[in-house]
Write a protein that holds these residues in place. Structure first.
Motif, PDB file in Angstrom:
ATOM      1  N   UNK A 268      22.866   8.564   8.104  1.00 43.01           N
ATOM      2  CA  UNK A 268      22.419   7.343   8.772  1.00 43.01           C
ATOM      3  C   UNK A 268      21.772   7.286  10.111  1.00 43.01           C
ATOM      4  N   UNK A 269      21.944   8.366  10.905  1.00 41.46           N
ATOM      5  CA  UNK A 269      21.204   8.638  12.083  1.00 41.46           C
ATOM      6  C   UNK A 269      20.015   9.041  12.187  1.00 41.46           C
ATOM      7  N   UNK A 270      19.487   9.609  11.175  1.00 41.93           N
ATOM      8  CA  UNK A 270      18.288  10.361  10.818  1.00 41.93           C
ATOM      9  C   UNK A 270      17.197   9.241  10.771  1.00 41.93           C
ATOM     10  N   UNK A 271      15.999   9.660  11.465  1.00 41.53           N
ATOM     11  CA  UNK A 271      14.845   8.743  11.361  1.00 41.53           C
ATOM     12  C   UNK A 271      14.167   8.632  10.109  1.00 41.53           C
ATOM     13  N   UNK A 272      14.270   9.660   9.283  1.00 39.16           N
ATOM     14  CA  UNK A 272      14.013   9.777   7.865  1.00 39.16           C
ATOM     15  C   UNK A 272      14.632  11.201   7.201  1.00 39.16           C
ATOM     16  N   UNK A 273      14.698  10.960   5.831  1.00 40.28           N
ATOM     17  CA  UNK A 273      15.401  12.206   5.290  1.00 40.28           C
ATOM     18  C   UNK A 273      14.138  12.580   4.368  1.00 40.28           C
ATOM     19  N   UNK A 274      14.100  13.860   3.700  1.00 36.38           N
ATOM     20  CA  UNK A 274      13.226  14.265   2.584  1.00 36.38           C
ATOM     21  C   UNK A 274      14.106  14.471   1.404  1.00 36.38           C
ATOM     22  N   UNK A 275      13.458  14.107   0.316  1.00 36.94           N
ATOM     23  CA  UNK A 275      14.122  13.999  -0.927  1.00 36.94           C
ATOM     24  C   UNK A 275      13.298  14.910  -2.130  1.00 36.94           C
ATOM     25  N   UNK A 276      13.922  15.413  -2.873  1.00 43.27           N
ATOM     26  CA  UNK A 276      13.018  16.073  -4.086  1.00 43.27           C
ATOM     27  C   UNK A 276      13.366  15.096  -5.319  1.00 43.27           C
ATOM     28  N   UNK A 277      12.613  14.376  -5.835  1.00 36.20           N
ATOM     29  CA  UNK A 277      12.667  13.825  -7.314  1.00 36.20           C
ATOM     30  C   UNK A 277      12.250  14.792  -8.454  1.00 36.20           C
ATOM     31  N   UNK A 278      13.076  15.292  -9.113  1.00 34.45           N
ATOM     32  CA  UNK A 278      12.854  16.273 -10.013  1.00 34.45           C
ATOM     33  C   UNK A 278      12.860  15.777 -11.576  1.00 34.45           C
ATOM     34  N   UNK A 279      11.720  16.083 -12.474  1.00 32.32           N
ATOM     35  CA  UNK A 279      11.849  15.492 -13.718  1.00 32.32           C
ATOM     36  C   UNK A 279      12.935  16.074 -14.703  1.00 32.32           C
ATOM     37  N   UNK A 280      13.574  17.029 -13.938  1.00 32.17           N
ATOM     38  CA  UNK A 280      15.046  17.351 -15.104  1.00 32.17           C
ATOM     39  C   UNK A 280      15.730  18.226 -13.991  1.00 32.17           C
ATOM     40  N   UNK A 281      16.892  18.522 -14.446  1.00 34.43           N
ATOM     41  CA  UNK A 281      17.864  19.130 -13.522  1.00 34.43           C
ATOM     42  C   UNK A 281      17.205  20.550 -13.120  1.00 34.43           C
ATOM     43  N   UNK A 282      17.219  20.800 -11.770  1.00 37.05           N
ATOM     44  CA  UNK A 282      16.875  21.917 -11.295  1.00 37.05           C
ATOM     45  C   UNK A 282      17.498  23.204 -11.447  1.00 37.05           C
ATOM     46  N   UNK A 283      17.048  24.238 -12.330  1.00 39.87           N
ATOM     47  CA  UNK A 283      17.399  25.524 -12.565  1.00 39.87           C
ATOM     48  C   UNK A 283      17.904  26.316 -11.454  1.00 39.87           C
ATOM     49  N   UNK A 284      18.803  27.221 -11.653  1.00 36.40           N
ATOM     50  CA  UNK A 284      19.132  28.156 -10.651  1.00 36.40           C
ATOM     51  C   UNK A 284      18.243  28.974 -10.181  1.00 36.40           C
ATOM     52  N   UNK A 285      17.352  29.382 -10.921  1.00 32.14           N
ATOM     53  CA  UNK A 285      15.890  30.365 -10.549  1.00 32.14           C
ATOM     54  C   UNK A 285      15.390  29.860  -9.617  1.00 32.14           C
ATOM     55  N   UNK A 286      15.218  28.176  -9.551  1.00 34.65           N
ATOM     56  CA  UNK A 286      14.526  27.588  -8.463  1.00 34.65           C
ATOM     57  C   UNK A 286      15.340  27.697  -7.216  1.00 34.65           C
TER      58      UNK A 286
END
Length: 301
Positions: A268-286
């Protein structure tokens, strides 16, 4: 425009956004930015980027002082990992500023790369960076939103990285009229298939995604998105993304990252946060690749 803004800020009181005369930046900032290489990764692109930008431009200043290790390393490591593993397709850097994300994509992949930047002098800097380093980045002087036509870009008094289509987003020195279009309409004209999209448009991110929903449904790109804690942005993003069945990962701390059932509330204290919106669950290799990129970026100081 930038010169006029600089002159105004030199004469303004510091309490109103003026510059301290004793700490004025150079008129032009020129330096080499070290680029990361993942151990065992493909040997693509240059070792460094030559950056030449106006001396008071905020992102080049940050990079000059601290390198990539001091500028969004959590996001950059996941971004570079996704570029390796995402399906074939282009990269869109929306709200590109000097084109850092676009330049990294062009320097470390063979994908087609587009940088969207509506501020004319900032778009010129992005073109100079791409040309000086032989990078295949096409700079699109356009503000992405949820409609087509024109709009007013409000020029921030704080920095050139805070210009916004949102009135009142930051104290403004003025505004300029810019071309506005949806990503879906632009994509149809360009004839490209986006695989990775980065969005950082200072408060108008939900409008950008709204205008690109057809792309998300049809091409299922990974989306890296800045999320501000105000203006109901969390709620608007969730309303847009839930129907297209995306998975939401806050990029705070080192990888791997854990998906969340809601967007927002990470810090809540951060001015902004970065998010990743993925089309499927992200696999371990990524995530494994992201860890390696994180280590490589930490050496770029």
């Amino acid at each position: 425009m930038r010169h006029a803004t600089r002159q105004i800020r030199i004469h303004l009181p510091q309490s109103l956004g003026g510059l301290d005369p004793a700490r004025l930046p150079p008129k032009t900032r020129t330096f080499e930015l070290q680029l990361p290489r993942r151990e065992g990764g493909p040997r693509i692109g240059p070792e460094t980027l030559l950056i030449e930008a106006p001396g008071d431009s905020w992102i080049p200043r940050c990079l000059h002082l601290s390198g990539l290790a001091g500028y969004e390393p959590e996001t950059l490591s996941c971004y570079l990992a996704v570029l390796e593993h995402a399906r074939p397709g282009s990269v869109l850097d929306v709200g590109a500023n000097m084109g850092l994300y676009a330049s990294l994509a062009a320097a470390r992949t063979r994908r087609r790369v587009y940088a969207f930047e509506p501020t004319p002098d900032t778009a010129a800097t992005a073109r100079m960076v791409a040309a000086a380093n032989g990078l295949g980045v096409e700079v699109v002087e356009l503000a992405a939103s949820n409609h087509s036509g024109t709009g007013h870009l409000h020029l921030s008094m704080t920095s050139d990285a805070s210009n916004s289509l949102v009135p009142g987003f930051r104290p403004a020195l003025g505004r300029i009229e810019v071309e506005v279009d949806t990503l879906a309409h632009w994509r149809e004209r360009a004839g490209t298939a986006p695989a990775v999209i980065k969005i950082d448009t200072e408060g108008s991110e939900p409008d950008v995604i709204s205008g690109g929903l057809e792309i998300l449904r049809r091409f299922r790109p990974f989306v890296f998105c800045a999320v501000l804690p105000e203006q109901g942005i969390w709620e608007r993003l969730m309303a847009l993304l839930e129907p297209v069945d995306y998975h939401w990962y806050p990029l705070a701390g080192g990888p791997p990252h854990t998906p969340r059932s809601t967007i927002g509330g990470v810090d809540p204290e951060a001015e902004q946060s970065m998010w990743m919106f993925a089309p499927a669950p992200v696999p371990d290799r990524v995530w494994r690749t992201a860890v390696e990129w994180n280590a490589a970026i930490s050496a770029c100081r």
